[in-house]
Write an enzyme that holds these catalytic residues in place. Structure first.
Site, short mmCIF file in Angstrom:
data_model
loop_
_atom_site.label_atom_id
_atom_site.label_comp_id
_atom_site.label_asym_id
_atom_site.label_seq_id
_atom_site.Cartn_x
_atom_site.Cartn_y
_atom_site.Cartn_z
N LYS A 74 34.42 56.64 44.38
CA LYS A 74 33.17 56.52 43.61
C LYS A 74 32.12 55.94 44.56
O LYS A 74 32.10 54.74 44.81
CB LYS A 74 33.45 55.62 42.43
CG LYS A 74 32.43 55.25 41.39
CD LYS A 74 31.05 55.69 41.45
CE LYS A 74 30.14 54.56 40.97
NZ LYS A 74 28.89 54.52 41.72
N GLU A 134 35.73 43.19 48.60
CA GLU A 134 34.91 42.67 49.71
C GLU A 134 33.52 42.45 49.13
O GLU A 134 32.85 43.41 48.76
CB GLU A 134 34.91 43.65 50.88
CG GLU A 134 34.51 43.00 52.20
CD GLU A 134 33.03 43.02 52.45
OE1 GLU A 134 32.30 42.22 51.80
OE2 GLU A 134 32.59 43.83 53.27
N CYS A 193 26.88 43.36 55.10
CA CYS A 193 27.62 42.29 54.44
C CYS A 193 27.87 41.11 55.37
O CYS A 193 27.91 39.97 54.93
CB CYS A 193 28.92 42.80 53.83
SG CYS A 193 29.92 43.74 54.96
N GLU A 229 23.37 35.50 48.25
CA GLU A 229 23.18 36.61 49.19
C GLU A 229 21.95 37.41 48.77
O GLU A 229 21.86 37.85 47.63
CB GLU A 229 24.41 37.51 49.18
CG GLU A 229 24.32 38.63 50.18
CD GLU A 229 25.54 39.55 50.16
OE1 GLU A 229 26.01 39.90 49.07
OE2 GLU A 229 26.02 39.91 51.26
P1 ADP Z 1 24.94 46.21 45.06
O1 ADP Z 1 24.33 45.07 44.31
O2 ADP Z 1 25.14 46.01 46.49
O3 ADP Z 1 24.36 47.56 44.67
P2 ADP Z 1 27.10 46.74 43.31
O4 ADP Z 1 28.28 45.90 43.17
O5 ADP Z 1 26.15 46.86 42.17
O6 ADP Z 1 26.42 46.23 44.61
O7 ADP Z 1 27.49 48.22 43.73
C1 ADP Z 1 28.58 48.55 44.55
C2 ADP Z 1 29.32 49.70 43.91
O8 ADP Z 1 29.83 49.26 42.67
C3 ADP Z 1 28.47 50.92 43.62
O9 ADP Z 1 29.24 52.09 43.85
C4 ADP Z 1 28.17 50.77 42.14
O10 ADP Z 1 27.91 51.99 41.50
C5 ADP Z 1 29.47 50.18 41.65
N1 ADP Z 1 29.36 49.44 40.38
C6 ADP Z 1 28.31 48.74 39.91
N2 ADP Z 1 28.60 48.22 38.70
C7 ADP Z 1 29.86 48.60 38.38
C8 ADP Z 1 30.74 48.38 37.27
N3 ADP Z 1 30.37 47.66 36.22
N4 ADP Z 1 31.98 48.91 37.32
C9 ADP Z 1 32.38 49.62 38.40
N5 ADP Z 1 31.60 49.89 39.45
C10 ADP Z 1 30.35 49.38 39.46
#
Ligand code: ADP
Length: 492
Positions: free
Chosen positions: A186, A262, A297, A396
């Site tokens: 994903k 991570e 990161c 961060e």
């Molecule tokens: P950032 O703040 O760096 O965008 P996220 O954690 O929001 O970090 O995003 C990292 C990944 O996690 C992306 O692929 C995003 O679509 C996915 N993501 C965000 N929210 C969820 C969730 N509730 N469940 C699963 N995956 C998620």
């Protein structure tokens, strides 16, 4: 690669992204627009997979794993496929790099190395590992033969972020595939394009249908469905702490899948007055935080400087920072590219506002720039006088904002370095060997750079401590996440 090639690839039309399930490219339940951070314009769309789409992808991965089309393929044959994929990545490096920059905004000079370059190297590294790792025979009493097998875990769900989609994707996909697992990937909704292209190359290389599936779409829909899937045995993730917490909850609500997270950092870059060369350290401190507009990161986002050299050091750092070329990430001369999204840019600016309200002082930057392009750009920003209780010290940003804090002696430097919930990376600048080793031992983080910042290689692990996560990416240690131990106890 020359600028003319980049410019040509930069205007190539981008077809709408589809889902890859069982080797077929399929529509999703919906679609999500993809905006380019370079100019804010819509580039294309990607499919938005709903829970039913994700269930189909996971079922396909499960069936592929169970029938052994990949999991029981001879190691040397799997290795050949992975080398073919690395060849294809290298052959298509320019296209992959430019496509990735068009939706994620990383400067192209960096993307060329970090994206297709390191992705091909990662696939080769784990391809080579496949037929060189042996099981074990345990030193049991001689009336027993105990064999320790390493078996693939089954279906690996991988949720990856937008800052280095190919590189971080490969850190998960390559060791997972090498050990015989099936994968459902994903990508981040703002950086799916290069990973979709990688998936097409994987099919071309001979990864059997169903072994590598890709579901795109919003995190809260597509990612959540993947993390809740009973077909996923292990979930690997790079992203924010907030999402990491949710993933642990989804695991608890579903099948207790193992989660390896991570979750970024707030990494200290510690400069002692006895650094071998303070000018080199100042220039390195700028790139440690500002490359890829701070969206790294391991970025050295907390600069701790010995008080006796603080003002001189900050002057040199600010001079180096002001010289950094901010702008269109598809230009080879650009050193600080675009911020990935408007939401991210607004968040970055919010950190600066809070920092000044709490008593920090902006030395340079602090503003959105190049707004006339429609893109999302921010001037590299240095804030001095940041204290451990300030938000900018603790959280961060994931943007081009550096917090600077003075210290008076080694003990205070160590205390400040460890005053963080995170523990991913660190830097120490000193010519004193004993001090360097004391700091390496004392700092709680996955990596400590000495007299440099940010070097990395697929041969060494990247593993967070504290709230930066768990489990290693890269190196042979990463294989532990994708394999289970099984003992055969045989009475002789
Ligand atoms: P950032 O703040 O760096 O965008 P996220 O954690 O929001 O970090 O995003 C990292 C990944 O996690 C992306 O692929 C995003 O679509 C996915 N993501 C965000 N929210 C969820 C969730 N509730 N469940 C699963 N995956 C998620």
């Amino acid at each position: 690669m020359d600028q003319a090639t980049i410019d040509r690839l930069a205007v190539a039309p981008v077809a709408p992204g589809k889902l890859l399930i069982e080797g077929h490219w399929l529509e999703g339940a919906g679609e999500t627009p993809v905006l380019s951070p370079i100019d804010g314009r819509q580039l294309t769309t990607i499919a938005a997979a709903d829970a039913a789409d994700v269930a189909r992808a996971c079922a396909s991965a499960r069936a592929a794993f169970e029938d052994g089309r990949w999991s029981r393929m001879a190691p040397a044959a799997r290795k050949a496929v992975m080398h073919r994929l690395a060849d294809l990545i290298e052959r298509n490096a320019a296209e992959l790099a430019v496509l990735g920059v068009r939706d994620n905004g990383t400067e192209i000079s960096m993307a060329l190395k970090a994206e297709p370059g390191s992705t091909a190297a990662t696939f080769r590294y784990y391809a080579e590992a496949i037929d060189k790792i042996y099981g074990e025979i345990a030193p049991t009493p001689s009336i027993v033969l105990a064999l320790i097998h390493r078996e693939p875990v089954g279906v690996v769900g991988a949720i990856v972020p937008w800052n280095f989609p190919l590189m971080i994707g490969a850190w998960k996909i390559a060791p997972a595939l090498a050990t015989g697992n099936s994968v459902v990937l994903k990508p981040a909704e703002t950086a799916s394009l290069s990973l979709l292209r990688l998936a097409a190359l994987a099919l071309e290389a001979g990864v059997p249908p169903g072994v590598f599936n890709v579901v795109t779409g919003p995190g809260r829909v597509t990612g959540e469905a993947l993390a809740l899937s009973p077909d996923v045995d292990v979930l690997v993730f790079t992203g924010s702490g907030a999402t990491g917490r949710r993933l642990l909850q989804y695991s608890a609500q579903s099948n207790l899948k193992r989660c390896y997270l991570e979750l970024g950092g707030k990494s200290p870059n510690v400069v002692f007055a006895d650094a071998p060369d303070l000018s080199t350290a100042a220039k390195a401190a700028a790139t440690a935080i500002f490359r890829n507009a701070g969206q790294v990161c391991v970025a050295g986002s907390r600069l701790l400087v010995e008080a006796s050299v603080h003002d001189r050091f900050v002057d040199e750092l600010a001079t180096a920072t002001r010289k950094m070329a901010v702008g269109n990430p598809l230009k080879l001369e650009t050193q600080v590219g675009a911020v990935n999204s408007l939401t991210q840019l607004e968040g970055n600016l919010g950190f600066v506002t809070d920092a000044t309200r709490e008593g920090g002082e902006i030395v340079t930057g602090g503003e959105r720039v190049l707004q006339e392009t429609g893109g999302y750009y921010m001037d590299p920003t240095i804030v001095t006088g940041v204290r451990p209780e300030h938000r900018l010290y603790r959280e961060e940003v994931f943007g081009p904002v550096l917090a600077v804090t003075p210290f008076t002696d080694e003990a205070e430097a160590l205390r400040l370095a460890n005053s963080s919930d995170f523990g991913l990376a660190a830097g120490v600048w000193t010519a004193n060997l004993s001090r360097a080793h004391r700091m390496i031992r004392g700092i709680r983080s996955g990596v400590v750079h000495v007299n440099t910042y940010g070097g990395a290689d697929v041969t060494v692990p990247l593993a967070g401590t504290k709230q930066s996560g768990n489990g290693a990416d890269k190196s042979l240690h990463a294989l532990e996440k994708y394999t289970d131990l099984k003992t055969a106890w045989i009475q002789l």
